[in-house]
Structure formats: structure tokens, C-alpha cells
Design a protein around this motif. Structure first.
Motif, short mmCIF file in Angstrom:
data_model
loop_
_atom_site.label_atom_id
_atom_site.label_comp_id
_atom_site.label_asym_id
_atom_site.label_seq_id
_atom_site.Cartn_x
_atom_site.Cartn_y
_atom_site.Cartn_z
N LEU A 195 0.80 -1.23 0.00
CA LEU A 195 0.00 0.00 0.00
C LEU A 195 0.83 1.28 0.00
O LEU A 195 0.49 2.23 -0.72
N SER A 199 -0.20 3.54 -3.17
CA SER A 199 -1.04 4.69 -2.79
C SER A 199 -0.45 6.02 -3.27
O SER A 199 -1.16 7.03 -3.36
N THR A 217 -12.38 -3.52 0.82
CA THR A 217 -11.91 -2.38 1.61
C THR A 217 -11.27 -1.36 0.67
O THR A 217 -10.45 -1.72 -0.18
N ILE A 219 -8.98 2.00 0.37
CA ILE A 219 -8.02 2.90 1.03
C ILE A 219 -7.45 3.80 -0.06
O ILE A 219 -6.51 3.44 -0.77
#
Length: 344
Positions: A195, A199, A217, A219
């Protein structure tokens, strides 16, 4: 005819392939499945008659095989006892997809078997290897699960005993599109490793199939999904590209769909370095590992033009099974009684 199909369950690829092969293999007789290993996260929708922990692989959070934990979870005495007790004499044909206990059982009980699957392709020295070979890796591929004869599956026909990859029917019949996101399947890496890198690429969305989440989920630009066959197939079919380990089934299906691929071998798993070498020959971009340059490497890969893969080396799954059974007959793996029943 009774067939014992031994399948390694140290990952999802072997399970997925077995599920696709089963209906076609069942045309030849009753199939019982032996599963060995405990790393698969897919629901094995198979007629499992025998199951054993076998040799299960464990990984560090950074995508490397945890050799100590893997070794501590091996029980050789129990495996030897199980190999002696497997009722191989009850079967007319033993198929082995890189499963060590059945291989040992066939040796102890003097029963012929056919090593069938991707790892069987490495019985040929013509199958691609990395520039620097590993003696331990070569010995593992040669002796971990051997058969009386071998029928391999690979990206190309590197030798006479190598057949095309098994492509799931959902992929074979799919109408692929490009919806702009990238499908990510890196089960040897934890979410906490992936991540922070992905990200940072906020202009792109990543659909990550994770062993760690139980429900979808979100994010930021990273959408995490539990590993599930239908959801993953759908993601791959409509993705702009795939980021994955250098396995076999998933890259083969991505190439069939003409998806661009970024492949990262699992560190310490020699077969994946071999696969990466083969993929590089076909135009797939590969990385040795995930490090501090991973974000920039992914950005550069996204900016690269898509690779055009040739579909010449593909055949329907039913034809693969027919060819495999023909080779098993030619190599005298099938008993005389079964031969008469099958081929007249």
C-alpha cells in the motif's frame, strides 16, 4: 477407469488448474483428488478423497520464502507413513501435479505415474532458465515430484512433451476491455508492504486481491478484495494491466487476454525466476524485487506501450486432456485393462 489426481496446494494456481481440468478428465473415468499443502486460499471445488499438510510454503511480509518456518512445518516421518498407505494399486492412472508425497508413494509402491503440469515442463533442458542457474533449484525441479514420464505446460512449445497453458473457460470466452484500473495479485507480499508504494500513484486505481482482507476495503486509490475466483477473473478481464508474481497460470491468462504484465518472482523460488526468464522473452516486463524504487518502476511500466502476445500456442482444455491421455498411453502409464477400455 479410476484416476488419482495429486495436486499441490501450496498456491492457488494448481487448484485453479485442477478445477478447470476436472470435467474433461472425468470423461475418462472416476477421478479422486489428493491435495497436499495448505497455502491455497481458493475453495477447492474438487472431489478431494485424500488430504495432507505435506510441504507448505511460508513467506516473509516482503515476498520471500521463509525457509525456517517452512522447514519447521515439515514432518518427514508422517509424510513417509502416508506415502506407504496411499492405495495406489486401486487406480489405473496416477497423475501428479508437482506433489511430493504421491511421487514418493509411486517410488515405494512401484506404481507408474505421469508428472503433468507446469513444473513437468522443466524436465526439458530447452525450457527457459535465468542467466544464473541455481543448482538447488534445478535439483528441486528434477527430484521433488518426478514421474515415469512427464507432460509439461508452458507459455511456448519449448520441447515435444510441452503443451499450452490451461486457460479457464471464463477467460477463454471473455470479451476483454480496458477500464483503466490495474489488477494486483501478489500473495507473497503483505498489504502493509504494497500500500505505501501504490497509494502514491494517485492518478491510477489498483484492485488488490489480498489474503488479509475478508471484505472489500477501499483505502484511497487502492481497492482491496478477498481472493475469490469470480471476482478476480472479472477484475483481470477488464483491467488495463496486471501486477503479479512470476507464477504460471495467472500470467498465461493475462497474456491470453493481451494485458500488459509486471511480474515479480518470489524470492527464493527458482521456478519463478525461470518463468520470469520465459516471460521476458515474450515481452513481459519483470522486476527482481519490490524495493524503494517500486513506485517509480510501476509508473514507468504503466507508461510503457502494451505488449502484443501471439495466441498461436493455445488449445481448448479438452484437447489438452486428450493429448495428455494419449501420451500416457504411449508411455505405458495406463494399465492394459484401461487401455482396452479407452482406446479399443
Amino acid at each position: 477407469m479410476r484416476i488419482l489426481y495429486a495436486v499441490q496446494a501450496t498456491g492457488n494456481g494448481h487448484i485453479s488448474r485442477a478445477m478447470e481440468l476436472l470435467p474433461h478428465l472425468s470423461r475418462y473415468g472416476q477421478v479422486d483428488v489428493f491435495l497436499s499443502g495448505s497455502n491455497s486460499s481458493l475453495d477447492p471445488q474438487l472431489p478431494v478423497r485424500f488430504r495432507n499438510k505435506g510441504i507448505s510454503l511460508f513467506y516473509t511480509k516482503n515476498g520471500k520464502i521463509n525457509l525456517l518456518k517452512t522447514a519447521l512445518n515439515i514432518n518427514p516421518v508422517q509424510m513417509l507413513s502416508y506415502a506407504r498407505q496411499l492405495p495406489l494399486q486401486s487406480y489405473n492412472l496416477v497423475l501428479n501435479d508437482f506433489e511430493s508425497i504421491t511421487s514418493l508413494a509411486c517410488t515405494l509402491q512401484r506404481v507408474p505415474s505421469l508428472h503433468f503440469g507446469h513444473q513437468a515442463s522443466f524436465s526439458s533442458p530447452k525450457t527457459p532458465r535465468p542467466k544464473i542457474k541455481s543448482l538447488a533449484g534445478e535439483l528441486t525441479l528434477k527430484y521433488y515430484a518426478k514421474g515415469t514420464a512427464a507432460v509439461g505446460l508452458h507459455f511456448q512449445a519449448y520441447d515435444d512433451n510441452i503443451l499450452p497453458p490451461v486457460i479457464k473457460s471464463e477467460i477463454w470466452q471473455a470479451q476483454p476491455t480496458d477500464k483503466g484500473y490495474f489488477c494486483v495479485y501478489l500473495p507473497s507480499f503483505t498489504d502493509e508492504v504494497l500500500l505505501p508504494y501504490l497509494s502514491k500513484i494517485r492518478e491510477h486505481t489498483f484492485q488488490i486481491f489480498s489474503r488479509q482482507v475478508k471484505k472489500t476495503t477501499v483505502i484511497g486509490n487502492c481497492h482491496l478484495f478477498p481472493v475469490e475466483k469470480k471476482a478476480f477473473n472479472n477484475s483481470l478481464i477488464h483491467a488495463a494491466g496486471l501486477i503479479t508474481n512470476a507464477g504460471f497460470e495467472t500470467p498465461a491468462e493475462a497474456m491470453f487476454l493481451h494485458k500488459k504484465i509486471l511480474a515479480i518472482p518470489i524470492r527464493g523460488q527458482y521456478e519463478q525466476y525461470c518463468n520470469a526468464a520465459a516471460m521476458a522473452q515474450l515481452g513481459v516486463h519483470t522486476l527482481d524485487q519490490i524495493d524503494e524504487q517500486f513506485t517509480e518502476n510501476v509508473k514507468r511500466w504503466i507508461a510503457m506501450p502494451s505488449t502484443v502476445y501471439h495466441k498461436s500456442f493455445h488449445m481448448p482444455t479438452a484437447t489438452i486432456i486428450d493429448r495428455m491421455m494419449q501420451i500416457a498411453d504411449e508411455q505405458n502409464i495406463i494399465t492394459a485393462q484401461s487401455h482396452q477400455l479407452l482406446f479399443g
